[in-house]
Design an enzyme around this catalytic site. Sequence first.
Site, PDB file in Angstrom:
ATOM      1  N   LYS A  13       0.913  -0.843   0.315  1.00  0.00           N
ATOM      2  CA  LYS A  13       0.039   0.106  -0.846  1.00  0.00           C
ATOM      3  C   LYS A  13       0.972   1.435  -0.017  1.00  0.00           C
ATOM      4  CE  LYS A  13      -1.842  -0.986   3.888  1.00  0.00           C
ATOM      5  NZ  LYS A  13      -1.781  -2.406   4.000  1.00  0.00           N
ATOM      6  N   ARG A 133      12.398  -2.745  11.624  1.00  0.00           N
ATOM      7  CA  ARG A 133      10.859  -2.268  12.101  1.00  0.00           C
ATOM      8  C   ARG A 133      10.308  -3.575  13.100  1.00  0.00           C
ATOM      9  NH1 ARG A 133       6.181  -0.648   8.682  1.00  0.00           N
ATOM     10  NH2 ARG A 133       4.787  -1.275  10.285  1.00  0.00           N
ATOM     11  N   ARG A 144      -0.355  -8.802  13.656  1.00  0.00           N
ATOM     12  CA  ARG A 144      -1.135  -7.937  12.727  1.00  0.00           C
ATOM     13  C   ARG A 144      -1.857  -8.800  11.480  1.00  0.00           C
ATOM     14  NH1 ARG A 144       4.602  -5.598  10.180  1.00  0.00           N
ATOM     15  NH2 ARG A 144       2.820  -3.211   9.273  1.00  0.00           N
TER      16      ARG A 144
HETATM   17  P1  AMP Z   1       0.780   0.586   9.284  1.00  0.00           P
HETATM   18  O1  AMP Z   1       2.270   1.147   9.122  1.00  0.00           O
HETATM   19  O2  AMP Z   1      -0.112   0.623   8.305  1.00  0.00           O
HETATM   20  O3  AMP Z   1       1.321  -1.240   9.149  1.00  0.00           O
HETATM   21  O4  AMP Z   1       0.590   0.811  10.355  1.00  0.00           O
HETATM   22  C1  AMP Z   1       1.918  -0.146  11.770  1.00  0.00           C
HETATM   23  C2  AMP Z   1       1.063  -0.404  13.706  1.00  0.00           C
HETATM   24  O5  AMP Z   1       0.545   1.307  13.608  1.00  0.00           O
HETATM   25  C3  AMP Z   1       0.129  -1.259  13.061  1.00  0.00           C
HETATM   26  O6  AMP Z   1       0.151  -1.930  13.039  1.00  0.00           O
HETATM   27  C4  AMP Z   1      -0.749   0.247  13.672  1.00  0.00           C
HETATM   28  O7  AMP Z   1      -0.190  -0.741  15.901  1.00  0.00           O
HETATM   29  C5  AMP Z   1      -0.858   1.058  14.180  1.00  0.00           C
HETATM   30  N1  AMP Z   1      -1.753   1.391  13.023  1.00  0.00           N
HETATM   31  C6  AMP Z   1      -2.287   2.045  11.599  1.00  0.00           C
HETATM   32  N2  AMP Z   1      -3.471   3.103  11.271  1.00  0.00           N
HETATM   33  C7  AMP Z   1      -3.948   2.235  12.240  1.00  0.00           C
HETATM   34  C8  AMP Z   1      -4.952   2.179  12.390  1.00  0.00           C
HETATM   35  N3  AMP Z   1      -6.110   2.755  10.961  1.00  0.00           N
HETATM   36  N4  AMP Z   1      -6.224   2.171  13.496  1.00  0.00           N
HETATM   37  C9  AMP Z   1      -5.054   1.506  14.116  1.00  0.00           C
HETATM   38  N5  AMP Z   1      -4.199   1.207  14.690  1.00  0.00           N
HETATM   39  C10 AMP Z   1      -3.075   1.818  13.504  1.00  0.00           C
END
Ligand code: AMP
Length: 207
Positions: A13, A133, A144
Amino acid sequence: MNIVLFGPPAAGKGTQAKIITKERGLLQLSTGDMLRAAKSSGSELGKKVAGIMDRGDLVSDEIVIALIEEQLDTHKDAPGFIFDGFPRTVAQAEALDKSLSSRGMAVDAVIRLCVDDAVLVDRIENRFKEEGRKDDNPESFKIRLGNYNEQTAPLLPFYEAQGKLSEVDGLASIEAVSASVAKVLNELSVSGGGNKPSFWKRLFGRS
Ligand code: AMP
């Protein structure tokens, strides 16, 4: 034009959002990036979410909705937004509809990057080695992925019912995925970017 890029963690994404930003000037709003920035700045918010994120859990709806609203208000002149990693729950999707509609906007399209879990596990192993990360470690990643399947995937019927869902093959090369995404966006531009019927659904790629 406001787009939601949809898919499990590591589906690509962020990569696709950056390409769309470069090609069309839409602003990428990644809640993951915002939260990581808060974490590394050591702010109160960062301290609050660090443990949750490292574990692979979702932070609260209130926190991410507030972050998105702040961005919508800061960038009133943006030609449109790409939501990357948001919404991730039905409550977030409902809040997004409300936030956009109160500002005279709507989600115009939801593009799902279809990938399978085995490929994601391989991708994430590499990303963990390259970027380190914390939430890419195998245990957190499993959480996740579980959260995606339990809390985020139920959004697919929500957007399908609104006739906004398109699917593209996320396993193709970055260029091929981006070409499929561009095709969806071009057709949307031609049609005026409104809420089209489910004509868009499964126009491209696999389910
Ligand atoms: P991502 O980089 O989008 O995978 O986000 C990394 C982490 O940030 C996720 O595993 C969640 O802990 C948190 N996070 C990001 N976006 C959201 C969201 N829309 N709702 C809840 N937690 C989020």
